[in-house]
Design a protein around this motif. Structure first.
Motif, PDB file in Angstrom:
ATOM      1  N   ARG A 152     -10.481   0.018  -8.818  1.00 23.89           N
ATOM      2  CA  ARG A 152     -10.427  -0.298  -7.386  1.00 23.89           C
ATOM      3  C   ARG A 152      -9.004  -0.364  -6.820  1.00 23.89           C
ATOM      4  O   ARG A 152      -8.812  -0.702  -5.657  1.00 23.89           O
ATOM      5  CB  ARG A 152     -11.177  -1.606  -7.082  1.00 23.89           C
ATOM      6  CG  ARG A 152     -12.683  -1.503  -7.327  1.00 23.89           C
ATOM      7  CD  ARG A 152     -13.379  -2.806  -7.024  1.00 23.89           C
ATOM      8  NE  ARG A 152     -12.955  -3.873  -7.913  1.00 23.89           N
ATOM      9  CZ  ARG A 152     -13.412  -4.039  -9.163  1.00 23.89           C
ATOM     10  NH1 ARG A 152     -14.320  -3.203  -9.642  1.00 23.89           N
ATOM     11  NH2 ARG A 152     -12.990  -5.036  -9.913  1.00 23.89           N
ATOM     12  N   GLN A 153      -8.002  -0.043  -7.655  1.00 15.23           N
ATOM     13  CA  GLN A 153      -6.626  -0.013  -7.128  1.00 15.23           C
ATOM     14  C   GLN A 153      -6.322   1.310  -6.449  1.00 15.23           C
ATOM     15  O   GLN A 153      -5.551   1.363  -5.490  1.00 15.23           O
ATOM     16  CB  GLN A 153      -5.619  -0.239  -8.253  1.00 15.23           C
ATOM     17  CG  GLN A 153      -4.169  -0.311  -7.782  1.00 15.23           C
ATOM     18  CD  GLN A 153      -3.175  -0.359  -8.927  1.00 15.23           C
ATOM     19  OE1 GLN A 153      -3.471   0.092 -10.034  1.00 15.23           O
ATOM     20  NE2 GLN A 153      -1.995  -0.919  -8.668  1.00 15.23           N
ATOM     21  N   GLY A 154      -6.918   2.391  -6.930  1.00 12.25           N
ATOM     22  CA  GLY A 154      -6.642   3.713  -6.400  1.00 12.25           C
ATOM     23  C   GLY A 154      -7.741   4.230  -5.485  1.00 12.25           C
ATOM     24  O   GLY A 154      -8.905   3.857  -5.616  1.00 12.25           O
ATOM     25  N   ARG A 155      -7.342   5.084  -4.552  1.00 11.48           N
ATOM     26  CA  ARG A 155      -8.294   5.706  -3.642  1.00 11.48           C
ATOM     27  C   ARG A 155      -7.930   7.173  -3.476  1.00 11.48           C
ATOM     28  O   ARG A 155      -6.794   7.496  -3.115  1.00 11.48           O
ATOM     29  CB  ARG A 155      -8.289   4.999  -2.291  1.00 11.48           C
ATOM     30  CG  ARG A 155      -9.339   5.558  -1.351  1.00 11.48           C
ATOM     31  CD  ARG A 155      -9.435   4.902   0.017  1.00 11.48           C
ATOM     32  NE  ARG A 155      -8.487   3.910   0.386  1.00 11.48           N
ATOM     33  CZ  ARG A 155      -7.995   3.800   1.630  1.00 11.48           C
ATOM     34  NH1 ARG A 155      -8.357   4.659   2.577  1.00 11.48           N
ATOM     35  NH2 ARG A 155      -7.143   2.833   1.918  1.00 11.48           N
TER      36      ARG A 155
ATOM     37  N   ILE B 203      -3.032   5.168  -2.624  1.00 13.97           N
ATOM     38  CA  ILE B 203      -3.878   6.226  -2.083  1.00 13.97           C
ATOM     39  C   ILE B 203      -3.288   7.561  -2.512  1.00 13.97           C
ATOM     40  O   ILE B 203      -2.086   7.796  -2.344  1.00 13.97           O
ATOM     41  CB  ILE B 203      -3.942   6.149  -0.547  1.00 13.97           C
ATOM     42  CG1 ILE B 203      -4.423   4.770  -0.110  1.00 13.97           C
ATOM     43  CG2 ILE B 203      -4.855   7.245   0.013  1.00 13.97           C
ATOM     44  CD1 ILE B 203      -4.270   4.519   1.384  1.00 13.97           C
TER      45      ILE B 203
ATOM     46  N   ALA C 100      -0.377  -2.951  -4.515  1.00 15.99           N
ATOM     47  CA  ALA C 100      -1.736  -3.473  -4.557  1.00 15.99           C
ATOM     48  C   ALA C 100      -2.756  -2.344  -4.455  1.00 15.99           C
ATOM     49  O   ALA C 100      -3.813  -2.377  -5.087  1.00 15.99           O
ATOM     50  CB  ALA C 100      -1.939  -4.470  -3.425  1.00 15.99           C
ATOM     51  N   GLU C 101      -2.418  -1.327  -3.657  1.00 20.93           N
ATOM     52  CA  GLU C 101      -3.310  -0.184  -3.498  1.00 20.93           C
ATOM     53  C   GLU C 101      -2.499   1.099  -3.468  1.00 20.93           C
ATOM     54  O   GLU C 101      -1.420   1.147  -2.868  1.00 20.93           O
ATOM     55  CB  GLU C 101      -4.132  -0.292  -2.208  1.00 20.93           C
ATOM     56  CG  GLU C 101      -5.120   0.863  -2.048  1.00 20.93           C
ATOM     57  CD  GLU C 101      -5.952   0.765  -0.767  1.00 20.93           C
ATOM     58  OE1 GLU C 101      -6.911   1.546  -0.647  1.00 20.93           O
ATOM     59  OE2 GLU C 101      -5.628  -0.067   0.099  1.00 20.93           O
TER      60      GLU C 101
ATOM     61  N   ARG D  27       0.852  -1.195   0.000  1.00 14.75           N
ATOM     62  CA  ARG D  27       0.000   0.000   0.000  1.00 14.75           C
ATOM     63  C   ARG D  27       0.884   1.239   0.000  1.00 14.75           C
ATOM     64  O   ARG D  27       1.763   1.385   0.843  1.00 14.75           O
ATOM     65  CB  ARG D  27      -0.924   0.008   1.219  1.00 14.75           C
ATOM     66  CG  ARG D  27      -1.912   1.175   1.228  1.00 14.75           C
ATOM     67  CD  ARG D  27      -2.847   1.109   2.427  1.00 14.75           C
ATOM     68  NE  ARG D  27      -3.822   0.054   2.276  1.00 14.75           N
ATOM     69  CZ  ARG D  27      -3.993  -0.942   3.142  1.00 14.75           C
ATOM     70  NH1 ARG D  27      -3.234  -1.020   4.221  1.00 14.75           N
ATOM     71  NH2 ARG D  27      -4.923  -1.857   2.933  1.00 14.75           N
TER      72      ARG D  27
ATOM     73  N   CYS E 240      -6.156   8.894  -9.855  1.00 17.35           N
ATOM     74  CA  CYS E 240      -6.526   7.487  -9.651  1.00 17.35           C
ATOM     75  C   CYS E 240      -7.052   6.836 -10.929  1.00 17.35           C
ATOM     76  O   CYS E 240      -7.019   5.602 -11.051  1.00 17.35           O
ATOM     77  CB  CYS E 240      -7.563   7.371  -8.545  1.00 17.35           C
ATOM     78  SG  CYS E 240      -6.907   7.692  -6.876  1.00 17.35           S
TER      79      CYS E 240
END
Length: 305
Positions: A187-190, A168, A165-166, A143, A181
């Motif tokens: 759904r990988q970015g926030r 932000i 994996a993620e 992350r 994003c």
């Protein structure tokens, strides 16, 4: 006694001593501010080492003057290219003839080249960031947290999209963070507001933090609460002047691993050199000049304030 003619490539000053003519072509740095930049130091060293009749010149360009400056460059054949820095990496795309390479997807430009009379925009930030991570030994964080949503942040996000994996993205404008994003997989970015950074660091396991904002250039500011940093994290600050920002010093104090911004600066610059000149960059020369000017090594660990 007869007069002596100056040698080719030189002129004669009033005292009769030959002095070299200034380079006939230029590469510009367009930004605001540009006073802190070290690009001219290592790019001019590279041009000299390669025997090129080129000079790199930093030019402060307020946002209101960007369009006219680009029009002037288009008319001036003596300008073979440019680097683009804050705050123009996104806005400059509207004034170029076309985008190439990763600039097409990133919609952000840090390098301009004159090609057959047209101004072409490239992005070497992503490649520079990737190589700096490689040198620092940073592989695949689970992350990652990116601070900022400008041109540099877009390049960082795209590269981390292949590693984490993620991802932000924190920005004062959630809409701008959300736009970054969109470069990532679903759904990988926030996207989050910047004022949520400390909460996220307190509640979530963050392996990598990248500061892609100008916060810290004053030598005092820090973009997050230092007590939120943890041992084992990797903290990258793209600010390179000062080399060891308050963020990196706080990272070291917390037991996290600090990575300064000199590596990305060097490697994006080397990639730009190759676009302008169509020849390999003299990387060792560029690195030596940059580290001497910065008074620090790319790989050095800060000793403290």
């Amino acid at each position: 006694m007869g007069s002596t003619s100056p040698t080719p490539g030189s002129s004669t000053c009033s005292a009769g001593r030959p002095v070299a003519d200034p380079p006939s072509q230029e590469v510009l740095l367009l930004g605001d501010p540009v006073e802190h930049s070290l690009s001219a130091v290592f790019q001019n060293a590279a041009f000299s080492a390669a025997g090129l009749d080129l000079r790199y010149v930093a030019r402060r360009v307020p946002a209101a003057e960007l369009a006219e400056v680009v029009r002037t460059i288009r008319r001036d054949g003596a300008v073979v290219g440019a680097n683009v820095t804050v705050p123009h990496k996104l806005a400059v795309t509207e004034h170029l003839d076309r985008l190439a390479g990763s600039a097409l997807s990133l919609k952000a430009v840090n390098t301009i080249a004159r090609e057959r009379g047209r101004l072409v925009g490239y992005n070497t930030d992503r490649a520079g960031f990737a190589r700096s991570l490689l040198e620092a030994g940073v592989d695949q964080p689970a992350r990652a947290l990116i601070l900022g949503a400008g041109g540099a942040a877009r390049a960082v996000a795209a590269e981390l999209g292949d590693r984490a994996a993620e991802v932000i993205v924190a920005s004062r404008s959630v809409a701008a963070a959300d736009d970054v994003c969109r470069l990532l997989r679903p759904r990988q970015g926030r996207a989050v507001a910047f004022d949520q950074v400390d909460r996220i660091l307190a509640r979530e396991a963050i392996d990598l933090v990248v500061n892609a904002t100008p916060i810290g250039m004053d030598g005092r500011s820090i973009p997050l609460e230092p007590r939120r940093l943890q041992a084992g994290q990797v903290i990258v600050d793209l600010v390179y002047r000062p080399v060891w920002t308050s963020l990196l010093l706080a990272a070291r104090a917390a037991g996290a691993r600090p990575v300064n911004g000199l590596g990305m600066l060097l490697y994006q610059g080397a990639a730009a050199f190759e676009i302008w000149t169509a020849r390999p960059a003299p990387l060792a020369v560029m690195r030596a000049a940059l580290e001497e000017a910065a008074g620090a090594s790319i790989a050095e660990d800060p000793a403290g304030p």
